[in-house]
Design an enzyme around this catalytic site. Structure first.
Site, PDB file in Angstrom:
ATOM      1  N   HIS A   1       6.167  -2.605   0.863  1.00  0.00           N
ATOM      2  CA  HIS A   1       7.084  -2.869   1.983  1.00  0.00           C
ATOM      3  C   HIS A   1       7.005  -4.314   2.464  1.00  0.00           C
ATOM      4  O   HIS A   1       7.835  -4.741   3.274  1.00  0.00           O
ATOM      5  CB  HIS A   1       6.824  -1.898   3.143  1.00  0.00           C
TER       6      HIS A   1
ATOM      7  N   ASP B   1       3.709   2.801  -1.810  1.00  0.00           N
ATOM      8  CA  ASP B   1       3.676   1.545  -1.053  1.00  0.00           C
ATOM      9  C   ASP B   1       2.610   0.617  -1.636  1.00  0.00           C
ATOM     10  O   ASP B   1       1.573   0.354  -1.033  1.00  0.00           O
ATOM     11  CB  ASP B   1       3.413   1.827   0.429  1.00  0.00           C
TER      12      ASP B   1
ATOM     13  N   SER C   1      -0.022  -5.916   6.891  1.00  0.00           N
ATOM     14  CA  SER C   1      -0.087  -4.878   5.866  1.00  0.00           C
ATOM     15  C   SER C   1      -0.400  -5.490   4.507  1.00  0.00           C
ATOM     16  O   SER C   1      -0.298  -6.693   4.309  1.00  0.00           O
ATOM     17  CB  SER C   1       1.246  -4.137   5.775  1.00  0.00           C
TER      18      SER C   1
END
Length: 343
Positions: free
Chosen positions: A85, A134, A238
């Site tokens: 992402h 992800d 992230s």
């Protein structure tokens, strides 16, 4: 007159080991050579704090148009793992850069290196925020030279199992509290978090959950954090590593993926389970060899963390599976307890 001692075979072996460790710590003599994975010069930390330079040598900063957006983990001389992402389809590969060996993001260091990207390979199953897959492979434009500050982390094999309660470390440069940025010079932050079983994590995420926004921790995910909240990941970073120690080596157990708010009660951090994608990683990069993780201890039941709520089924709820608050630029290390104690 005393004779000078002669070293026996055992003593020679000890000297060789000490010399090798000295090379690792000094960074001299080992640069350019193939470095063993998962070796860090500092001991495992407790609580949340600023890291020491070189303490997490596989941690990288990923920037887009010069702005830090995500973290990542160096796994070889030319490959980095991060979260899918972090790379929206509308973004241009040429605008990304990877900073390796960094400690303070706002300070220049001759130990840090910057690389552009030759390729970005997101997992094909990744669809949206909170979905499976992800994870992304990043190929640096050219191989990087290892040093004391730039070293790879070990990739766990597909059958790797990390026990509940194992204390791992999440690292990053993100917010230290909701909407509170890390202060200049922005030193790398580190937080020790215990692993939580998927069943218990699903149970926790469905306590007081809104019916229209179900949560489901899937099989390719792993949770880590504290039921009581206060210390967790937050927006900004992230893709960074959840590093777990096993018999003296550090393994990339998880990749920071998603979460519900920052440091909220019953909402541990959710990470992509790297071992779930060992076969995919090797199919894309044949020279990357996942490592068998020694099984040193059995997982212990942790259902007590969710108490009477554990009746929740682990089957996914119907509808869109996304967290109440997904942080699209990633999750960062939110060391909320130290910050709250000062305010």
């Amino acid at each position: 007159m005393a004779q000078k001692g002669v070293l026996g075979p055992g003593q020679l072996g000890a000297v060789a080991i000490l010399l090798y460790l000295g090379l690792l710590r000094s960074g001299t003599g080992a640069e350019g050579a193939e470095a063993p994975c998962g070796v860090a010069p500092q001991a495992r930390i407790t609580g949340g704090s600023s890291a020491v330079a070189g303490q997490w040598p596989w941690q990288v900063s990923i920037t887009y148009e010069g702005v830090h957006v995500c973290g990542g983990s160096l796994v070889s001389e030319q490959w980095v793992l991060s979260a899918a992402h972090c790379f929206p389809s509308e973004h241009h590969k040429e605008a990304y850069e990877v900073k390796l060996g960094a400690h303070q993001l706002d300070s220049y260091s001759e130990d840090a290196k910057v690389s552009t990207l030759k390729d970005i390979i997101p997992h094909p199953s990744y669809l949206q925020e909170g979905s499976q897959g992800d994870i992304a492979l990043l190929q640096l434009s050219r191989p990087i030279t290892f040093s004391r500050y730039i070293r790879p982390i070990c990739l766990p094999a597909a059958n790797a199992s990390f026990p509940n309660g194992l204390h791992c470390t999440v690292t990053g440069w993100g917010h230290v509290a909701p909407s509170v940025s890390l202060l200049t010079p922005k030193p790398l932050q580190q937080l020790e978090v215990p692993l939580i079983s998927r069943e218990t994590c699903n149970c926790l995420y469905n306590i007081d959950a809104k019916p229209e926004e179900p949560h489901f921790v899937q099989e390719d995910m792993v949770c880590a954090g504290y039921v009581e909240g206060g210390k967790d990941a937050c927006q900004g970073d992230s893709g960074g590593p959840l590093s777990c120690p096993v018999e003296g080596l550090w393994y990339l157990t998880g990749i920071v993926s998603w979460g519900d708010a920052c440091g909220a009660r019953n909402r541990p951090g959710v990470y992509t389970l790297a071992s779930s994608y060992a076969s995919w990683i090797q199919s894309k990069v044949t020279e990357l060899q996942p490592r068998v993780v020694p099984q040193t201890q059995e997982s212990q039941p942790d259902s007590n963390l969710c108490g009477s709520h554990l009746a929740f089924s682990s089957a996914p709820a119907q509808g869109l599976l996304r967290p109440i608050l997904f942080l699209p630029l990633g999750l960062a290390l939110g060391l909320l307890s130290p910050w709250l104690s000062e305010h």
